[in-house]
Write an enzyme that holds these catalytic residues in place. Structure first.
Site, mmCIF file in Angstrom:
data_model
loop_
_atom_site.group_PDB
_atom_site.id
_atom_site.type_symbol
_atom_site.label_atom_id
_atom_site.label_comp_id
_atom_site.label_asym_id
_atom_site.label_seq_id
_atom_site.Cartn_x
_atom_site.Cartn_y
_atom_site.Cartn_z
ATOM 1 N N HIS A 1 -7.322 6.720 -7.297
ATOM 2 C CA HIS A 1 -8.399 5.730 -7.405
ATOM 3 C C HIS A 1 -8.617 5.300 -8.858
ATOM 4 C CE1 HIS A 1 -11.826 3.453 -6.275
ATOM 5 N NE2 HIS A 1 -12.227 4.202 -5.259
ATOM 6 N N ASP B 1 2.169 -5.948 6.023
ATOM 7 C CA ASP B 1 3.312 -6.413 6.814
ATOM 8 C C ASP B 1 4.557 -6.366 5.939
ATOM 9 O OD1 ASP B 1 5.235 -7.644 8.322
ATOM 10 O OD2 ASP B 1 4.089 -9.471 8.722
#
Length: 463
Positions: free
Chosen positions: A172, A393
């Site tokens: 993070h 994707d």
């Protein structure tokens, strides 16, 4: 269950797998960093809440061959413009983190295989803590360890049906949710198009968030303050391991809840109403005592649009979030109307200005909190605005599921997720609400969250 709310079930299971290889992925061409170089991290990158890895999982039904090869080659290519992921974190003399570059670094890619099929995993539209071993952790790894760790760890697990999962752990400190989606989108587009594709061009530029000299702290920043835990809240969640509960919430139910929460001419958001309702239902279900104890609700607010002097450049993928904080006594939450709590959330959200963000940077510079504070706190993380399905994707279509796995290690966190699943249109506004509760409080929370509890004023409003 109430119309518009569905409690989702997931099976308890074990996923046996074999790890075939663990290998570093290096950049496909030279990068603008040499051994011994370092990069500055801002105080928003370095705040204590960012010193974690964020695990996520993506499931695909693709039966196409060569998945590993495509992912490796695309990752090597995208690591050239996103070269900071190749480094490691280290502490400077004042305890601040920076990214440094040394020999034999790189990100990590793990290849694994399971004889199970995706069907064996149950409902792939709801996060299941049983998926944890699909995201790689080192043996005996310390919790919250980020120093000297690979900043990106990817595990590809192939199932006997031909489908596979991609488990990611991204530090993070390098990026917030928006930045992570930017990186993931570049990796996926590069794999899908078979050529390096980065749009927008990544921008490091953390120096724009340097603290002022001298620091100027103009807000109390109670989101960071240590509070003596004199309530029953934390004990009830940490003494006995809680369970993870997930609810599918329709857009219509969200709109209904928003109408219940609206009592003034001042506008509120759907998030304001949902966050307030979850907070109240959670506290009521846990039967928190004493009633005069002060509780906190924290949530991240994207500061990108708020920064104007100077603005962040397009392609900035670092942490640009502030932690907003609403406070209330237990009594104020459980005895007051939903509208009061909703306006507490709204006011906390709107309080995050450019000045608040700069004050946060300066507060961390002066105080540098070194431990996560859980006293009286619920943290809500909103993933519904992330393009997590569109960004993932890689050429095999959208994932069946994309998102977190197990909230129980940090049971005072609730996550709002976009809906996933085969053939699902996530543009209809349906969300998943995932939260942790002791087993004994689950039924009570369900009734409260679904507005089925006849003892509350909110129920009367529903009727």
């Amino acid at each position: 269950m109430a119309p518009g709310v569905e409690e989702l079930q997931f099976p308890q299971l074990e996923i046996p797998l074999t790890i075939n290889s663990i290998s570093p992925i290096l950049p496909a061409s030279p990068i603008p960093a040499s051994n011994g170089d370092s990069l500055y991290l801002s105080n928003l990158d370095d705040m204590i809440g960012a010193r974690v890895f964020t695990p996520t999982i993506y499931f695909y039904r693709s039966r196409k061959p060569g998945v590993i090869k495509v992912l490796k080659e695309a990752l090597a290519s995208v690591l050239v413009p996103y070269y900071p992921f190749l480094g490691r974190l280290r502490e400077t003399a004042d305890g601040k983190l920076e990214v440094f570059f040394g020999p034999n670094q790189g990100v990590l890619l793990v290849e694994a295989r399971s004889e199970m099929t995706l069907v064996n995993l149950g409902d792939l539209s709801v996060p299941n803590p049983a998926w944890t071993n699909l995201v790689y952790s080192f043996p005996n790894e310390e919790q919250y360890k980020v120093i000297d760790m690979p900043l990106l760890i990817a595990q590809v697990t192939q199932f006997s049906c031909g489908g596979f999962s991609l488990g990611l752990r991204i530090c993070h400190c390098l990026c917030d949710g928006v930045g992570a989606m930017q990186f993931l989108s570049a990796w996926a587009a590069t794999a899908r198009l078979n050529t390096l594709t980065v749009n927008p061009k990544p921008c490091w530029d953390r120096e724009i968030l340097r603290p002022r000299d001298p620091p100027l702290i103009q807000h109390p920043h109670i989101e960071f303050k240590r509070m003596d835990d004199l309530s029953s809240l934390t004990r009830s969640l940490w003494v006995v391991k809680p369970v993870q509960k997930c609810y599918r919430v329709s857009r219509e139910y969200q709109a209904h809840l928003k109408s219940l929460a609206q009592s003034q001419s001042v506008g509120i958001s759907t998030f304001d109403a949902m966050a307030a309702h979850v907070w109240r239902s959670w506290v009521k279900a846990l039967d928190v005592r004493p009633l005069d104890y002060e509780l906190r609700l924290t949530f991240s607010v994207n500061g990108r649009s708020r920064l104007t002097n100077p603005p962040l450049k397009q392609g900035f993928y670092g942490n640009a979030v502030c932690v907003a904080c609403a406070t209330s006594t237990v009594s104020g939450l459980v005895n007051g109307p939903l509208s009061d709590t909703t306006y507490l959330v709204r006011n906390a959200r709107l309080s995050v200005s450019e000045e608040y963000l700069r004050s946060t940077v300066d507060y961390i510079q002066v105080n540098r909190p070194t431990r996560l504070e859980f006293g009286g706190k619920l943290t809500i993380t909103q993933w519904t605005r992330f393009s997590i399905y569109e960004s993932a994707d890689f050429g095999w279509g959208r994932p069946i599921y994309a998102g977190p796995i197990d909230l129980t290690p940090t049971p005072q966190v609730c996550v709002f997720l976009p809906q996933g699943g085969d053939g699902v249109d996530d543009s209809d506004g349906t969300m998943l609400v995932c939260i942790c509760l002791p087993e004994a409080a689950c039924h009570r929370f369900r009734d409260l969250f679904c507005l089925l509890d006849s003892s509350t004023a909110d129920h009367q409003l529903l009727c």
